[in-house]
Design an enzyme around this catalytic site. Structure first.
Site, PDB file in Angstrom:
ATOM      1  CD  GLU A   1      -5.659   8.073   6.189  1.00 48.66           C
ATOM      2  OE1 GLU A   1      -5.438   6.957   6.703  1.00 48.66           O
ATOM      3  OE2 GLU A   1      -6.727   8.651   6.323  1.00 48.66           O
TER       4      GLU A   1
ATOM      5  CG  PHE B   1      -9.706   3.537   3.090  1.00 50.29           C
ATOM      6  CD1 PHE B   1      -9.864   3.893   1.759  1.00 50.29           C
ATOM      7  CD2 PHE B   1      -8.421   3.311   3.566  1.00 50.29           C
ATOM      8  CE1 PHE B   1      -8.773   4.006   0.921  1.00 50.29           C
ATOM      9  CE2 PHE B   1      -7.319   3.423   2.736  1.00 50.29           C
ATOM     10  CZ  PHE B   1      -7.502   3.769   1.407  1.00 50.29           C
TER      11      PHE B   1
ATOM     12  CB  THR C   1      -4.330  -2.442   5.656  1.00 43.51           C
ATOM     13  OG1 THR C   1      -4.117  -1.036   5.503  1.00 43.51           O
ATOM     14  CG2 THR C   1      -3.090  -3.070   6.254  1.00 43.51           C
ATOM     15  CD  GLU C   2      -5.149  -7.498   0.460  1.00 37.97           C
ATOM     16  OE1 GLU C   2      -4.416  -8.491   0.264  1.00 37.97           O
ATOM     17  OE2 GLU C   2      -5.997  -7.088  -0.362  1.00 37.97           O
ATOM     18  N   PRO C   3      -3.596  -8.587   5.710  1.00 36.02           N
ATOM     19  CG  PRO C   3      -4.835 -10.377   6.597  1.00 36.02           C
ATOM     20  CD  PRO C   3      -4.972  -9.111   5.802  1.00 36.02           C
TER      21      PRO C   3
HETATM   22  C1  LIG Z   1      -5.656   1.703  14.526  1.00 36.11           C
HETATM   23  C2  LIG Z   1      -5.431   1.505  13.060  1.00 36.11           C
HETATM   24  C3  LIG Z   1      -6.416   1.849  12.159  1.00 36.11           C
HETATM   25  C4  LIG Z   1      -6.244   1.611  10.787  1.00 36.11           C
HETATM   26  N1  LIG Z   1      -7.270   1.874   9.925  1.00 36.11           N
HETATM   27  C5  LIG Z   1      -7.171   1.454   8.632  1.00 36.11           C
HETATM   28  C6  LIG Z   1      -8.292   1.550   7.751  1.00 36.11           C
HETATM   29  O1  LIG Z   1      -9.355   2.056   8.130  1.00 36.11           O
HETATM   30  N2  LIG Z   1      -8.173   1.067   6.504  1.00 36.11           N
HETATM   31  C7  LIG Z   1      -7.026   0.505   6.041  1.00 36.11           C
HETATM   32  O2  LIG Z   1      -6.989   0.079   4.888  1.00 36.11           O
HETATM   33  N3  LIG Z   1      -5.923   0.411   6.849  1.00 36.11           N
HETATM   34  C8  LIG Z   1      -5.985   0.865   8.129  1.00 36.11           C
HETATM   35  N4  LIG Z   1      -4.911   0.748   8.967  1.00 36.11           N
HETATM   36  C9  LIG Z   1      -3.706   0.159   8.467  1.00 36.11           C
HETATM   37  C10 LIG Z   1      -2.564   1.131   8.279  1.00 36.11           C
HETATM   38  O3  LIG Z   1      -2.838   2.007   7.225  1.00 36.11           O
HETATM   39  C11 LIG Z   1      -1.315   0.292   8.049  1.00 36.11           C
HETATM   40  O4  LIG Z   1      -1.050  -0.382   9.269  1.00 36.11           O
HETATM   41  C12 LIG Z   1      -0.122   1.084   7.621  1.00 36.11           C
HETATM   42  O5  LIG Z   1      -0.335   1.685   6.380  1.00 36.11           O
HETATM   43  C13 LIG Z   1       1.113   0.167   7.511  1.00 36.11           C
HETATM   44  O6  LIG Z   1       0.823  -0.947   6.708  1.00 36.11           O
HETATM   45  P1  LIG Z   1       1.029  -2.414   7.286  1.00 36.11           P
HETATM   46  O7  LIG Z   1       0.418  -2.480   8.643  1.00 36.11           O
HETATM   47  O8  LIG Z   1       0.589  -3.387   6.265  1.00 36.11           O
HETATM   48  O9  LIG Z   1       2.570  -2.497   7.544  1.00 36.11           O
HETATM   49  P2  LIG Z   1       3.656  -3.262   6.693  1.00 36.11           P
HETATM   50  O10 LIG Z   1       3.413  -3.011   5.232  1.00 36.11           O
HETATM   51  O11 LIG Z   1       3.725  -4.647   7.167  1.00 36.11           O
HETATM   52  O12 LIG Z   1       4.948  -2.457   7.106  1.00 36.11           O
HETATM   53  C14 LIG Z   1       5.819  -2.810   8.185  1.00 36.11           C
HETATM   54  C15 LIG Z   1       7.047  -1.931   8.076  1.00 36.11           C
HETATM   55  O13 LIG Z   1       7.719  -2.176   6.843  1.00 36.11           O
HETATM   56  C16 LIG Z   1       7.785  -1.004   6.045  1.00 36.11           C
HETATM   57  N5  LIG Z   1       7.525  -1.405   4.643  1.00 36.11           N
HETATM   58  C17 LIG Z   1       6.593  -2.291   4.190  1.00 36.11           C
HETATM   59  N6  LIG Z   1       6.665  -2.397   2.853  1.00 36.11           N
HETATM   60  C18 LIG Z   1       7.661  -1.568   2.446  1.00 36.11           C
HETATM   61  C19 LIG Z   1       8.210  -1.227   1.182  1.00 36.11           C
HETATM   62  N7  LIG Z   1       7.743  -1.764   0.047  1.00 36.11           N
HETATM   63  N8  LIG Z   1       9.205  -0.328   1.156  1.00 36.11           N
HETATM   64  C20 LIG Z   1       9.677   0.241   2.292  1.00 36.11           C
HETATM   65  N9  LIG Z   1       9.188  -0.034   3.511  1.00 36.11           N
HETATM   66  C21 LIG Z   1       8.204  -0.932   3.591  1.00 36.11           C
HETATM   67  C22 LIG Z   1       6.696  -0.096   6.606  1.00 36.11           C
HETATM   68  O14 LIG Z   1       6.989   1.295   6.407  1.00 36.11           O
HETATM   69  C23 LIG Z   1       6.733  -0.442   8.079  1.00 36.11           C
HETATM   70  O15 LIG Z   1       7.769   0.264   8.715  1.00 36.11           O
HETATM   71  C24 LIG Z   1      -5.034   1.048  10.338  1.00 36.11           C
HETATM   72  C25 LIG Z   1      -3.990   0.780  11.235  1.00 36.11           C
HETATM   73  C26 LIG Z   1      -4.191   0.990  12.585  1.00 36.11           C
HETATM   74  C27 LIG Z   1      -3.084   0.648  13.534  1.00 36.11           C
END
Ligand SMILES: Cc1cc2nc3c(=O)[nH]c(=O)nc-3n(C[C@H](O)[C@H](O)[C@H](O)COP(=O)(O)OP(=O)(O)OC[C@H]3O[C@@H](n4cnc5c(N)ncnc54)[C@H](O)[C@@H]3O)c2cc1C
Length: 385
Positions: A359, A124, A127-129
């Site tokens: 999720e 799936f 998520t993007e950097p």
């Molecule tokens: C081991 C692991 C496996 C994963 N596997 C997958 C995968 O298979 N596929 C995939 O797509 N993703 C995957 N992820 C990603 C994961 O779903 C995301 O890390 C998670 O959803 C948070 O997104 P982010 O890392 O971009 O955090 P960010 O969006 O950078 O968020 C950082 C903080 O800011 C808050 N925040 C950000 N934007 C907002 C907003 N608009 N309003 C309020 N609060 C906000 C967040 O709640 C968080 O507290 C994985 C992550 C890990 C650690």
């Protein structure tokens, strides 16, 4: 109503899965934690032979076609042992299930029979950097020569070393989100690993780079612009799966804590006879009981064919808070030795932290639950607004 597998067959399958978990996979814990690598040559055949890859694949494609009620306890059992293994099983089944719901006949026929054996697998890729998720995505799929050209980056994509296909969410047309099934060996598509994780060790959560990757029109899932809808449907039930993982980890933490409370003697008595320690145990049990009830409700509604956006966000959020409290108390019950690697409680504590992120983080769960409540959600699952 989705009844799943007939009960006797389900019981046989459950026994087989439990045997694989406790006889074959649990003994690998120390090795995986030491090496921070899952020995796929051992683990994948065990999962395949136990039937763990086909749990949610419909029976017409050779899978077990479990109902959600039947699947949750099996996933919870995986969440009791080394977490990297649970993650493989969860992601594989969750997105095979999503494809069975949102894919067209050709996509399902191409992938689902192979998914039953683990030979094919969908990762799936959301998520993007460089961007936020959903409407903020930076990955684009531009129409070209009857197909698409994909550009962008994803990261933290679980099973990136195992997947044959990636369900990639990208902006198409005028900026709407669409979902595309991208094959692993597509030219211009590269995958690099990320550093090892805090818990659920051993799996790969890679960085995907798409540089002018040509994707045929047949890779589009549904129609252009339906990506957000697919995303919501896939995540809705997958959040319940994360909550079931929280339940399994909590159950194991309580089980270990009860054993320790009975056997650890201080001042002439087992610590389980101290009222303060009893309070920890009682609170752990209460969280588990509440989470089980919420999961049963969500599973029943989904199996009845109902949508559960509010329930899934709430049970996912409650589950991660519950497993956080339970694994915290498990460490307290174990005292200093719990902080060492002698008992699995320190691993359960680290593994559980992933449940915050999978999720969607808590802020997303609050957003979805509050949106449903404000638009008239009632606890019978029917909207009143
Ligand atoms: C081991 C692991 C496996 C994963 N596997 C997958 C995968 O298979 N596929 C995939 O797509 N993703 C995957 N992820 C990603 C994961 O779903 C995301 O890390 C998670 O959803 C948070 O997104 P982010 O890392 O971009 O955090 P960010 O969006 O950078 O968020 C950082 C903080 O800011 C808050 N925040 C950000 N934007 C907002 C907003 N608009 N309003 C309020 N609060 C906000 C967040 O709640 C968080 O507290 C994985 C992550 C890990 C650690």
């Amino acid at each position: 109503m989705h009844d799943g597998l007939p009960e006797p067959e389900y019981q046989r399958l459950a026994k087989q899965i439990h045997r694989a978990i406790w006889d074959d996979l649990d003994p690998l814990e120390q090795r995986i934690e030491d090496e921070e690598r899952i020995p796929y040559d051992i683990v994948l055949p065990v999962l395949r032979d136990a039937g763990a890859f086909g749990l949610l694949v419909p029976r017409e494609y050779g899978g077990k076609g479990l109902s959600i009620r039947q699947y949750l306890p099996l996933l919870a059992e995986f969440a009791k042992i080394q977490g990297g293994i649970r993650v493989i099983v969860h992601v594989h089944n969750s997105f095979a299930h999503a494809l069975s719901e949102i894919g067209n006949d050709a996509q399902k026929a191409a992938i689902l029979p192979g998914a039953v054996t683990g030979e094919k697998s969908v990762a799936f890729a959301l998520t993007e950097p460089d961007h936020g998720t959903g409407a903020d995505l930076g990955t684009t799929a531009a129409r070209d020569d009857g197909g698409y050209v994909l550009n962008g980056r994803k990261w933290l994509i679980t099973n990136s070393d195992l997947a044959s296909h990636f369900l990639v969410f990208a902006k198409t047309g005028t900026g709407e989100v669409s979902a595309l099934l991208v094959e692993r060996d597509s030219p211009g598509f590269t995958i690099e690993p990320l550093p090892e994780t805090m818990g659920c060790k051993g799996g790969e959560h890679g960085v995907l780079t798409f540089e002018n990757v040509r994707v045929p029109a047949s890779a589009l899932v549904g129609s252009e612009g339906e990506g957000q809808e697919h995303l919501e449907r896939a995540l809705e039930i997958s959040r319940v799966f994360i909550a079931a993982s929280s339940l399994g980890t909590s159950e194991r933490a309580l089980e270990l804590s009860l054993a320790h409370a009975r056997s650890r003697v201080t001042f002439g008595k087992p610590i389980g006879q101290r009222q303060a320690v009893q309070r920890y145990l009682a609170e752990m049990g209460t969280d588990i009981y509440a989470l089980r009830g919420m999961l049963a409700d969500a599973a029943r509604k989904w199996d009845e064919g109902r949508r559960i956006p509010a329930e899934s966000a709430m049970v996912k959020q409650f589950g991660l808070e519950a497993v956080g409290r339970v694994t915290d108390r498990a460490l307290l019950v174990h005292g200093g030795i719990g902080y060492t690697r002698r008992h699995p409680v320190e691993r359960l504590y680290r593994d559980a932290r992933l449940n915050w992120l999978e999720e969607g983080p808590p802020t997303v769960q609050y957003l979805v639950a509050a949106r449903e409540l404000l638009s008239g959600y009632s606890f019978t699952g029917e909207a009143t607004g």
